[in-house]
Scaffold this active site. Structure first.
Site, mmCIF file in Angstrom:
data_model
loop_
_atom_site.group_PDB
_atom_site.id
_atom_site.type_symbol
_atom_site.label_atom_id
_atom_site.label_comp_id
_atom_site.label_asym_id
_atom_site.label_seq_id
_atom_site.Cartn_x
_atom_site.Cartn_y
_atom_site.Cartn_z
ATOM 1 N N CYS B 86 34.915 72.915 73.512
ATOM 2 C CA CYS B 86 33.960 73.709 72.722
ATOM 3 C C CYS B 86 34.393 75.185 72.676
ATOM 4 O O CYS B 86 35.402 75.486 72.070
ATOM 5 C CB CYS B 86 32.556 73.507 73.290
ATOM 6 S SG CYS B 86 31.259 73.829 72.101
ATOM 7 N N HIS B 203 32.005 67.275 74.125
ATOM 8 C CA HIS B 203 31.954 67.566 75.563
ATOM 9 C C HIS B 203 32.184 66.317 76.409
ATOM 10 O O HIS B 203 31.220 65.624 76.754
ATOM 11 C CB HIS B 203 30.573 68.135 75.911
ATOM 12 C CG HIS B 203 30.370 69.532 75.442
ATOM 13 N ND1 HIS B 203 30.627 70.625 76.238
ATOM 14 C CD2 HIS B 203 29.921 70.020 74.266
ATOM 15 C CE1 HIS B 203 30.355 71.734 75.563
ATOM 16 N NE2 HIS B 203 29.928 71.392 74.359
ATOM 17 N N GLU B 205 32.832 66.260 79.507
ATOM 18 C CA GLU B 205 32.253 66.472 80.848
ATOM 19 C C GLU B 205 30.755 66.179 80.880
ATOM 20 O O GLU B 205 30.145 66.114 81.930
ATOM 21 C CB GLU B 205 32.544 67.908 81.321
ATOM 22 C CG GLU B 205 31.592 68.990 80.849
ATOM 23 C CD GLU B 205 31.759 69.407 79.381
ATOM 24 O OE1 GLU B 205 32.413 68.668 78.607
ATOM 25 O OE2 GLU B 205 31.201 70.458 79.024
#
Lengths: 85, 239
Positions: B86, B203, B205
């Site tokens: 991002c 994302h 994660e």
């Protein structure tokens, strides 16, 4: 047909955190001659009217009512006559 | 493996990444302060999501010039793994480690939702545990995720297999409806020519645990672990 170019800047004395951050970054890149950074906006309007006097009044209203925040910002504008397409 | 997460002023996903590496992946991880130098023992640098420097000037523009980025660029040029997620992706393009740029979403809206991605290239350290054309689901949350690059450079990306992920619909097709931000050719993630630097808007994660409902992010990091082990672990990518 006219084109209005409106430059919007923060009034003197108003903190410009973006300008400060850019100045610090330029200094860290060894552009040490930079004393101060101010970030403004350039707004370009294409206007379908040929009456310059009336347009000046209208553009001022646009600036005061929407395009700028008169509490913290100043503006300058330029009206340029352009050929219609 | 030793992961390092760079914390910039305005990083917001550094803790998500830390939790993911430490608790989910169970690997070693440390925060790295943007003004410090890059420690020698780091094997993989993560540039996390967020709004570093409040997106002043352009997202990632100022962060690309902070002290630690000089080291990160050397590290990347030496073959070290770097992942920009991002805002991290925006920092990578601004620092010149990845080509192209990220502009405002076409609809001028901030988008926050889960999207489907098609895996376009599996011969990379980041995607070797995925199958080619496999569809994975990851969350996105961004206002400036519209990837743009000139036509010439786009051709180079394609011919060098640097496009890793594309936004797709449920039928695994990169349609314009499946494109959440107007990104050129539905591009969601790319690598550098040497394939050791990954930039992606989604994302991974935030997608590593059953409790979150999405686990596909794990596959990306398991790919890195596998590649690193195959390259000789500790001895790989020293800088």
């Amino acid at each position: 047909m006219f084109r209005a170019q409106i430059k919007v800047n923060l009034k003197t004395g108003v903190l410009d955190p973006q300008g400060e951050a850019i100045k610090d970054s330029l200094h860290s890149m060894n552009f040490n001659e930079v004393n101060d950074v101010k970030v403004g906006k350039l707004i370009t309007l294409s206007l379908e009217d040929n009456d310059r006097e009336q347009l000046e009044k209208r553009v001022e209203q646009m600036c005061e009512r929407l395009l700028t925040n008169p509490v913290i910002e100043n503006y300058q504008y330029e009206l340029v006559e352009v050929m219609s397409k | 493996m030793n992961f390092g997460i760079v914390v910039f002023p305005g990083s917001t996903c550094d803790r998500d990444a830390f939790h993911f590496i430490k608790d989910v992946l169970q690997e070693s991880v440390t925060y790295l302060w943007y003004k410090d130098s890059l420690p020698k023992e780091i094997d993989c640098v993560i540039l996390p999501g967020g709004f570093s420097y409040g997106d002043y000037l352009r997202p990632g523009a100022i962060s690309a010039h902070v002290p630690i980025m000089e080291d990160v660029i050397k590290f990347a040029n030496n073959g070290g793994y770097v992942i920009g997620i991002c805002n991290g992706f925006q920092i990578l393009v601004e620092s010149g480690l990845l080509p192209g740029t990220l502009i405002q979403n076409k609809q001028l809206k901030f988008v926050s939702k889960s999207v489907y991605l098609r895996v376009e290239t599996t011969d990379t350290p980041f995607t070797n545990q995925l199958n080619k054309k496999e569809s994975i689901c990851l969350p996105i949350a961004h206002g400036d995720g519209n990837y743009y690059i000139s036509q010439d450079e786009l051709k180079q990306l394609e011919s060098n297999n640097q496009i890793l992920f594309r936004y797709v619909d449920r039928n695994n097709e990169p349609t314009s409806n499946a494109n959440p931000n107007g990104s050129i050719q539905n591009i969601a993630g790319i690598s550098n020519l040497d394939k050791n630097v990954l930039g992606m808007m989604p994302h991974p994660e935030r997608a590593g645990e059953k409790i979150l409902g999405l686990e596909d992010g794990l596959k990306i990091f398991k790919s890195i672990l596998k590649h690193w082990n195959e390259q000789g672990g500790d001895k790989f990518g020293s800088y």
